[in-house]
Write a protein that holds these residues in place. Structure first.
Motif, PDB file in Angstrom:
ATOM      1  N   LYS A 227      13.840 -73.718  10.333  1.00  0.00           N
ATOM      2  CA  LYS A 227      14.291 -74.572  11.442  1.00  0.00           C
ATOM      3  C   LYS A 227      15.634 -75.245  11.172  1.00  0.00           C
ATOM      4  CE  LYS A 227      10.235 -73.882  13.405  1.00  0.00           C
ATOM      5  NZ  LYS A 227      10.066 -72.982  14.566  1.00  0.00           N
ATOM      6  N   ILE A 228      16.532 -74.550  10.519  1.00  0.00           N
ATOM      7  CA  ILE A 228      17.853 -75.141  10.294  1.00  0.00           C
ATOM      8  C   ILE A 228      18.754 -74.821  11.482  1.00  0.00           C
ATOM      9  CG2 ILE A 228      17.561 -75.012   7.798  1.00  0.00           C
ATOM     10  CD1 ILE A 228      19.507 -72.716   7.711  1.00  0.00           C
ATOM     11  N   SER A 229      19.863 -75.537  11.596  1.00  0.00           N
ATOM     12  CA  SER A 229      20.722 -75.444  12.775  1.00  0.00           C
ATOM     13  C   SER A 229      21.391 -74.075  12.880  1.00  0.00           C
ATOM     14  CB  SER A 229      21.801 -76.528  12.721  1.00  0.00           C
ATOM     15  OG  SER A 229      22.723 -76.247  11.680  1.00  0.00           O
ATOM     16  N   ILE A 230      21.856 -73.754  14.081  1.00  0.00           N
ATOM     17  CA  ILE A 230      22.570 -72.494  14.296  1.00  0.00           C
ATOM     18  C   ILE A 230      23.825 -72.433  13.434  1.00  0.00           C
ATOM     19  CG2 ILE A 230      23.896 -71.161  15.988  1.00  0.00           C
ATOM     20  CD1 ILE A 230      21.905 -72.029  18.118  1.00  0.00           C
ATOM     21  N   THR A 231      24.566 -73.530  13.398  1.00  0.00           N
ATOM     22  CA  THR A 231      25.809 -73.563  12.620  1.00  0.00           C
ATOM     23  C   THR A 231      25.539 -73.317  11.143  1.00  0.00           C
ATOM     24  OG1 THR A 231      26.792 -75.123  14.179  1.00  0.00           O
ATOM     25  CG2 THR A 231      27.804 -74.964  11.998  1.00  0.00           C
ATOM     26  N   ARG A 232      24.540 -74.001  10.620  1.00  0.00           N
ATOM     27  CA  ARG A 232      24.213 -73.828   9.203  1.00  0.00           C
ATOM     28  C   ARG A 232      23.667 -72.431   8.942  1.00  0.00           C
ATOM     29  NH1 ARG A 232      19.962 -77.446   5.610  1.00  0.00           N
ATOM     30  NH2 ARG A 232      20.593 -76.632   3.567  1.00  0.00           N
ATOM     31  N   SER A 233      22.900 -71.887   9.874  1.00  0.00           N
ATOM     32  CA  SER A 233      22.360 -70.538   9.710  1.00  0.00           C
ATOM     33  C   SER A 233      23.479 -69.506   9.649  1.00  0.00           C
ATOM     34  CB  SER A 233      21.405 -70.206  10.858  1.00  0.00           C
ATOM     35  OG  SER A 233      20.276 -71.052  10.852  1.00  0.00           O
ATOM     36  N   ILE A 234      24.465 -69.661  10.526  1.00  0.00           N
ATOM     37  CA  ILE A 234      25.608 -68.746  10.520  1.00  0.00           C
ATOM     38  C   ILE A 234      26.360 -68.835   9.204  1.00  0.00           C
ATOM     39  CG2 ILE A 234      27.871 -68.305  11.570  1.00  0.00           C
ATOM     40  CD1 ILE A 234      26.631 -69.167  14.253  1.00  0.00           C
ATOM     41  N   PHE A 235      26.535 -70.061   8.713  1.00  0.00           N
ATOM     42  CA  PHE A 235      27.210 -70.248   7.420  1.00  0.00           C
ATOM     43  C   PHE A 235      26.457 -69.521   6.309  1.00  0.00           C
ATOM     44  CE2 PHE A 235      27.134 -72.603   3.392  1.00  0.00           C
ATOM     45  CZ  PHE A 235      28.458 -72.453   3.005  1.00  0.00           C
ATOM     46  N   HIS A 236      25.138 -69.665   6.284  1.00  0.00           N
ATOM     47  CA  HIS A 236      24.334 -69.024   5.239  1.00  0.00           C
ATOM     48  C   HIS A 236      24.405 -67.505   5.346  1.00  0.00           C
ATOM     49  CE1 HIS A 236      22.429 -72.313   3.104  1.00  0.00           C
ATOM     50  NE2 HIS A 236      22.269 -72.945   4.245  1.00  0.00           N
ATOM     51  N   ILE A 237      24.395 -66.957   6.554  1.00  0.00           N
ATOM     52  CA  ILE A 237      24.502 -65.512   6.738  1.00  0.00           C
ATOM     53  C   ILE A 237      25.828 -65.001   6.188  1.00  0.00           C
ATOM     54  CG2 ILE A 237      24.788 -63.676   8.447  1.00  0.00           C
ATOM     55  CD1 ILE A 237      21.906 -64.407   8.165  1.00  0.00           C
ATOM     56  N   PHE A 238      26.924 -65.684   6.520  1.00  0.00           N
ATOM     57  CA  PHE A 238      28.237 -65.256   6.044  1.00  0.00           C
ATOM     58  C   PHE A 238      28.350 -65.403   4.525  1.00  0.00           C
ATOM     59  CE2 PHE A 238      29.605 -65.390  10.463  1.00  0.00           C
ATOM     60  CZ  PHE A 238      30.496 -64.322  10.501  1.00  0.00           C
ATOM     61  N   TYR A 239      27.776 -66.481   3.990  1.00  0.00           N
ATOM     62  CA  TYR A 239      27.836 -66.686   2.546  1.00  0.00           C
ATOM     63  C   TYR A 239      27.058 -65.595   1.829  1.00  0.00           C
ATOM     64  CZ  TYR A 239      27.737 -69.036  -1.976  1.00  0.00           C
ATOM     65  OH  TYR A 239      27.884 -69.337  -3.300  1.00  0.00           O
ATOM     66  N   TRP A 240      25.857 -65.295   2.331  1.00  0.00           N
ATOM     67  CA  TRP A 240      25.049 -64.229   1.753  1.00  0.00           C
ATOM     68  C   TRP A 240      25.784 -62.891   1.826  1.00  0.00           C
ATOM     69  CZ3 TRP A 240      23.021 -59.962   4.393  1.00  0.00           C
ATOM     70  CH2 TRP A 240      22.132 -59.171   3.662  1.00  0.00           C
TER      71      TRP A 240
END
Length: 249
Positions: A227-240
């Motif tokens: 349940k993390i935010s869309i912005t943070r989720s996008i950041f994690h996807i790009f970082y991964w």
């Protein structure tokens, strides 16, 4: 009396490798364990292979799921069946170093740690070294695992008496990462042993080999489970994705 360690092993069509996996458990220098193999309705001869070892060692237990349900359900079922004070995870194609359980349990008791992992090496399907070692971090918290999980599934052990049992989030891929995040909501850190105590088999047809396909499972983990935010989720996807492209992880 020594503590019982319950070894959680989900299995699906792993007859080619599971014998070596079981043998690496039988060879452990720490003897007080039970190995719970939950078969997710394999269509090969996994059952026959496992039964051969059961006849040799009654510490090995086999349970067949009624329906093909995925590794998360199989892991959860195995945890339900576990009777040990500690739970360790071992995939059906990975291999433990002989002193793995003994050294990890000693590390946990000496330092009063409840949740731990180890470093590990990668091998190919023929057990040849790929000359790559994934080193565990000294300690990692929830955010560290969420950002770039440094934890090898088959290296993890935790204290059941202190932390209890968990239901593994039911996603096809990355359900192990999802489980560590659940545990880290109760225990602040997972502590790493720098020594290599597991060999991780990299398979050509591995469920985690398709990196592009993994993106949607990461997204589901971040948004629907954590349940993390869309912005943070996008950041994690790009970082991964950055780590994968640069072959850092």
């Amino acid at each position: 009396m020594e503590n019982i360690i319950s070894i959680i092993t989900p299995s699906y069509n792993s007859s080619e490798f599971i014998g070596e996996t079981i043998e690496s458990v039988i060879k452990q220098t720490y003897p007080n364990w039970e190995m719970i193999i939950v078969d997710d309705c394999s269509t090969d001869n996994t059952k026959e292979v496992v039964e051969k070892y059961i006849q040799q060692d009654n510490r090995i237990k086999y349970y067949l799921l009624k329906n093909n349900s995925g590794a998360a359900i199989a892991r959860t079922k195995a945890m339900e069946l576990a009777t040990g004070e500690y739970i360790a995870f071992l995939d059906s194609d990975d291999i433990w170093i002989e002193e793995k359980l003994e050294k990890q349990l000693s590390f946990m008791k000496k330092n009063n740690y409840y949740f731990t992992c180890t470093s590990y090496q990668q091998i190919d399907e023929n057990r040849n070294s790929l000359n790559k070692t994934i080193k565990s971090k000294k300690k990692t918290n929830y955010n560290g695992v969420l950002l770039s999980c440094p934890v090898g599934n088959s290296t993890v052990m935790y204290d059941v008496k202190k932390l209890g049992k968990f239901e593994v989030p039911n996603i096809k891929k990355r359900n192990d990462d999802a489980l560590w995040l659940q545990i880290l909501k109760k225990e602040k850190y997972i502590y790493g042993i720098p020594e290599v105590l597991m060999k991780y088999r990299v398979r050509r047809n591995s469920i985690s080999s398709n990196k592009l396909d993994l993106i949607k499972y990461h997204w589901y983990l971040y948004r629907e489970i954590e349940k993390i935010s869309i912005t943070r989720s996008i950041f994690h996807i790009f970082y991964w994705g950055f780590l994968k492209v640069c072959k850092i992880k």
